[in-house]
Write an enzyme that holds these catalytic residues in place. Sequence first.
Site, mmCIF file in Angstrom:
data_model
loop_
_atom_site.group_PDB
_atom_site.id
_atom_site.type_symbol
_atom_site.label_atom_id
_atom_site.label_comp_id
_atom_site.label_asym_id
_atom_site.label_seq_id
_atom_site.Cartn_x
_atom_site.Cartn_y
_atom_site.Cartn_z
ATOM 1 N N ASN A 174 3.029 2.336 -0.126
ATOM 2 C CA ASN A 174 1.748 1.678 0.183
ATOM 3 C C ASN A 174 1.960 0.307 0.809
ATOM 4 O O ASN A 174 1.281 -0.068 1.762
ATOM 5 C CB ASN A 174 0.909 1.541 -1.096
ATOM 6 C CG ASN A 174 0.029 2.750 -1.356
ATOM 7 O OD1 ASN A 174 -0.297 3.512 -0.443
ATOM 8 N ND2 ASN A 174 -0.350 2.939 -2.607
ATOM 9 N N GLU A 221 -0.632 7.712 -8.497
ATOM 10 C CA GLU A 221 0.319 8.716 -8.006
ATOM 11 C C GLU A 221 0.771 9.640 -9.127
ATOM 12 O O GLU A 221 1.814 10.299 -9.027
ATOM 13 C CB GLU A 221 1.534 8.030 -7.373
ATOM 14 C CG GLU A 221 2.426 7.242 -8.318
ATOM 15 C CD GLU A 221 1.975 5.801 -8.535
ATOM 16 O OE1 GLU A 221 2.827 4.972 -8.875
ATOM 17 O OE2 GLU A 221 0.776 5.504 -8.360
ATOM 18 N N HIS A 254 -2.316 1.821 2.790
ATOM 19 C CA HIS A 254 -2.937 2.765 1.861
ATOM 20 C C HIS A 254 -3.406 4.047 2.543
ATOM 21 O O HIS A 254 -3.511 5.090 1.891
ATOM 22 C CB HIS A 254 -4.128 2.091 1.168
ATOM 23 C CG HIS A 254 -3.708 1.052 0.169
ATOM 24 N ND1 HIS A 254 -3.304 1.382 -1.101
ATOM 25 C CD2 HIS A 254 -3.604 -0.301 0.261
ATOM 26 C CE1 HIS A 254 -2.986 0.283 -1.771
ATOM 27 N NE2 HIS A 254 -3.161 -0.760 -0.966
ATOM 28 N N ASP A 312 -2.608 7.555 0.982
ATOM 29 C CA ASP A 312 -3.601 8.597 0.687
ATOM 30 C C ASP A 312 -3.194 9.932 1.297
ATOM 31 O O ASP A 312 -3.378 10.994 0.688
ATOM 32 C CB ASP A 312 -4.969 8.184 1.226
ATOM 33 C CG ASP A 312 -5.593 7.056 0.421
ATOM 34 O OD1 ASP A 312 -5.082 6.765 -0.682
ATOM 35 O OD2 ASP A 312 -6.578 6.461 0.896
ATOM 36 N N ASP A 337 5.208 12.101 -11.425
ATOM 37 C CA ASP A 337 4.948 10.788 -10.838
ATOM 38 C C ASP A 337 5.769 10.658 -9.555
ATOM 39 O O ASP A 337 6.978 10.907 -9.557
ATOM 40 C CB ASP A 337 5.332 9.676 -11.814
ATOM 41 C CG ASP A 337 4.851 8.315 -11.350
ATOM 42 O OD1 ASP A 337 3.712 7.947 -11.661
ATOM 43 O OD2 ASP A 337 5.620 7.623 -10.648
#
Length: 378
Positions: A261, A296, A266, A270, A253
């Site tokens: 973010n 994630e 975002h 990404d 994680d």
Amino acid sequence: MFKLDAPTLLITLTAIQWLLAAFLLVQNRKEPGINGWALSLFIHGFSNLFLFARPHLHPYFGIVFYNVCVMVAFSFSHWALGQIFVRDVPRWQLVLPVILSVIFMASHLDDIGSRVVYASLIISMQLGLMTQTIVSSTDTGGQRLKRWLIMVMGGFSIAFAGRATFAHFYPDSFTPLLGTSLLQAGLILSGIAYSVINTLIIFLYKLERVHEKLHREATRDSLTGLLNRRAFLAKAKRRVETAAFPLSVLMIDLDDFKAINDSFGHSVGDKILKHCADVFEQIIDEKGVVGRLGGEEFAVVLPYCDSANAQQLSAELLNAIQISGSTLEMRLSASIGVTTTTEALDIDCLVAQADDALYCAKHEGKNTFKEYTLHAIP
């Protein structure tokens, strides 16, 4: 009654080619290269009608224009193959055969033997170049059908070279162009075989590629290209069922990803997910399978990997993520939960164990890994 004579076979060939073109346009029109291949079939059929009507046409029109149509049709076929197999076809390979056809046909109007020799050599060259285009394709899909197409194209290229040799030594055999000789019938039948076999292979190839695309969309994460959750769990389950023990599962994680973010948007998030996915794949390589379970969160299944090796690999992953963050001018880190088994366990159970260890790693300050124990959760 059907007769095995050239005029009847020419009409039959035209009908077959136009039906094949219509079939492709109805079934696969949106697929790259299909329109070009269908157009080449239509032009081939159109040229057959000129050959059929040649006795009633001026020699320049019936001979030169007919041969130009044939070469244009093959050039469209070559262009279409470039589209299908994602290769850029040099323009000269498309234009040169047409120019050579005009020159040689116009200069040998009264010598059918020479015309057959030159036309056969030009077509042989075109088919050879088309074969080279397919061979040089780096597209990894449909390899079996691709090999079949290479063999058929290459075989017809050799056959036309043989036809040129035969016409050179026996030019009189081609004088009754629209007669009922077995040679003329065989040549037209070979044209039917060429059109049907190659079109069928191309159709099946495109069908297989569509199937592979749908399979990839169903099993791969659209952002990172890794296995999605369902496909990863299915593959991990097969690893467990094949008794690839010791077997380890990692849950990974990314730390503070929500803050990234919120701070950078975002699109940056990404970009980081794709970057980390590439890092994971590079480190894991052939050792195991990587998947994105969502957000994630990533997972890794490592067959024939004991606890010590799983922990060493986890340390490598954490180090690689930290170092790679500098290329994005951003501080990156991750937390990893590790579990190892030497006996068959349900994959959901193994993932849950690794997830418990991941929770422990997060609780202890992140940017670390923890191995699952029965008392792992604080």
